[in-house]
Design a protein around this motif. Structure first.
Motif, PDB file in Angstrom:
ATOM      1  N   GLY A 253     -14.711   3.982  -6.183  1.00 47.98           N
ATOM      2  CA  GLY A 253     -13.442   3.329  -6.232  1.00 47.98           C
ATOM      3  C   GLY A 253     -12.830   2.548  -4.996  1.00 47.98           C
ATOM      4  O   GLY A 253     -13.711   2.847  -4.005  1.00 47.98           O
ATOM      5  N   PHE A 254     -11.667   2.224  -5.073  1.00 51.07           N
ATOM      6  CA  PHE A 254     -11.013   1.627  -3.618  1.00 51.07           C
ATOM      7  C   PHE A 254     -10.471   2.862  -2.798  1.00 51.07           C
ATOM      8  O   PHE A 254      -9.935   3.698  -3.213  1.00 51.07           O
TER       9      PHE A 254
ATOM     10  N   ALA B 173      -7.860   3.805   0.191  1.00 51.14           N
ATOM     11  CA  ALA B 173      -6.424   3.618   0.197  1.00 51.14           C
ATOM     12  C   ALA B 173      -5.929   2.269   0.845  1.00 51.14           C
ATOM     13  O   ALA B 173      -5.137   1.600   0.239  1.00 51.14           O
TER      14      ALA B 173
ATOM     15  N   ASP C 225      -7.558  -0.476   1.047  1.00 53.72           N
ATOM     16  CA  ASP C 225      -7.875  -1.569  -0.198  1.00 53.72           C
ATOM     17  C   ASP C 225      -6.978  -1.605  -1.174  1.00 53.72           C
ATOM     18  O   ASP C 225      -6.618  -2.645  -1.479  1.00 53.72           O
ATOM     19  N   ARG C 226      -6.503  -0.330  -1.633  1.00 52.92           N
ATOM     20  CA  ARG C 226      -5.387  -0.458  -2.633  1.00 52.92           C
ATOM     21  C   ARG C 226      -4.246  -1.102  -2.456  1.00 52.92           C
ATOM     22  O   ARG C 226      -3.672  -1.793  -2.869  1.00 52.92           O
ATOM     23  N   GLN C 227      -3.964  -0.733  -1.024  1.00 54.55           N
ATOM     24  CA  GLN C 227      -2.654  -1.330  -0.512  1.00 54.55           C
ATOM     25  C   GLN C 227      -2.756  -2.710  -0.448  1.00 54.55           C
ATOM     26  O   GLN C 227      -1.783  -3.519  -0.815  1.00 54.55           O
TER      27      GLN C 227
ATOM     28  N   TYR D 143      -4.486  -4.859  -2.500  1.00 53.68           N
ATOM     29  CA  TYR D 143      -4.556  -5.349  -3.595  1.00 53.68           C
ATOM     30  C   TYR D 143      -3.057  -5.325  -4.374  1.00 53.68           C
ATOM     31  O   TYR D 143      -2.414  -5.900  -5.099  1.00 53.68           O
ATOM     32  N   TRP D 144      -2.235  -3.970  -3.715  1.00 58.56           N
ATOM     33  CA  TRP D 144      -0.922  -3.926  -4.219  1.00 58.56           C
ATOM     34  C   TRP D 144      -0.029  -5.179  -3.585  1.00 58.56           C
ATOM     35  O   TRP D 144       0.757  -5.784  -4.585  1.00 58.56           O
TER      36      TRP D 144
ATOM     37  N   ILE E 207      -7.108  -1.939  -9.503  1.00 55.95           N
ATOM     38  CA  ILE E 207      -6.783  -1.073  -8.374  1.00 55.95           C
ATOM     39  C   ILE E 207      -6.955   0.443  -8.569  1.00 55.95           C
ATOM     40  O   ILE E 207      -7.665   0.989  -7.813  1.00 55.95           O
ATOM     41  N   TYR E 208      -6.489   0.990  -9.605  1.00 53.70           N
ATOM     42  CA  TYR E 208      -6.846   2.509  -9.773  1.00 53.70           C
ATOM     43  C   TYR E 208      -7.947   3.117 -10.551  1.00 53.70           C
ATOM     44  O   TYR E 208      -8.272   4.230 -10.750  1.00 53.70           O
TER      45      TYR E 208
ATOM     46  N   GLN F 157     -11.735   4.043 -11.318  1.00 56.66           N
ATOM     47  CA  GLN F 157     -12.904   4.605 -10.616  1.00 56.66           C
ATOM     48  C   GLN F 157     -14.073   5.040 -11.555  1.00 56.66           C
ATOM     49  O   GLN F 157     -13.742   4.921 -12.855  1.00 56.66           O
TER      50      GLN F 157
ATOM     51  N   GLY G 145     -13.197  -0.695  -9.048  1.00 56.43           N
ATOM     52  CA  GLY G 145     -13.487  -0.361  -7.411  1.00 56.43           C
ATOM     53  C   GLY G 145     -14.322  -0.973  -6.615  1.00 56.43           C
ATOM     54  O   GLY G 145     -14.655  -0.434  -5.572  1.00 56.43           O
TER      55      GLY G 145
END
Length: 152
Positions: free
Chosen positions: A7-8, A10, A12-14, A16-17, A65-66, A68, A124
């Motif tokens: 998965g991504f 943290a 990378d998630r930020q 993409y957000w 984004i979330y 997995q 991810g």
């Protein structure tokens, strides 16, 4: 063999957000502009259509984004915002990197090629970085687990 998550991270998630937020604001801006400048009986159909499209895009990005994948001894467990799915290792025919070219740039992702059924994108793994070391690491981990599971 211990279980592993794909998965991504943290950061990378930020990242993409931020992209999701900018895209959502742009779509809301189009919707507001259409509602204020368009006159006529069909105006609300257009505004509603853009609004529905915006919701679909937002849910798709949240899913991406979330989402997995849990690598187990029996297979891959896809866990996304909208679904759960298990693909046994015996059904996997390959793991490949795919490239998509769009107006926003060139994107790469990993896909599970199944013996029967359509290929599935591995959540991810979406990236727009050329020669992404993290994507290569994820692909190596998945292929290693697959080879161990099928006795290769």
């Amino acid at each position: 063999m211990p279980e592993a998550w794909i998965g991504f991270k943290a950061r990378d998630r930020q990242r993409y957000w931020w992209r999701t937020g900018i895209l959502t604001l742009a779509l809301v801006g189009v919707m507001l502009t259409m509602s204020l400048t368009t006159h006529g009986p069909g105006k609300w159909w257009w505004v509603g259509g853009v609004g529905a499209f915006s919701v679909v895009v937002l849910l798709s990005m949240i899913n991406s984004i979330y989402g997995q994948v849990l690598l187990t001894t029996t297979g891959l467990e896809f866990r996304t915002f909208v679904s759960r799915r298990v693909v046994p290792w015996s059904e996997v025919a390959g793991i490949e990197e795919r490239q998509r070219v769009s107006r926003s740039g060139t994107w790469w992702e990993l896909r599970v090629i199944r013996a029967h059924g359509r290929p599935l994108m591995i959540p991810g793994t979406l990236t727009n970085r050329l020669m992404d070391a993290e994507l290569e690491r994820k692909q190596a981990v998945i292929q290693e687990r697959w080879y161990l599971a099928i006795g290769g």
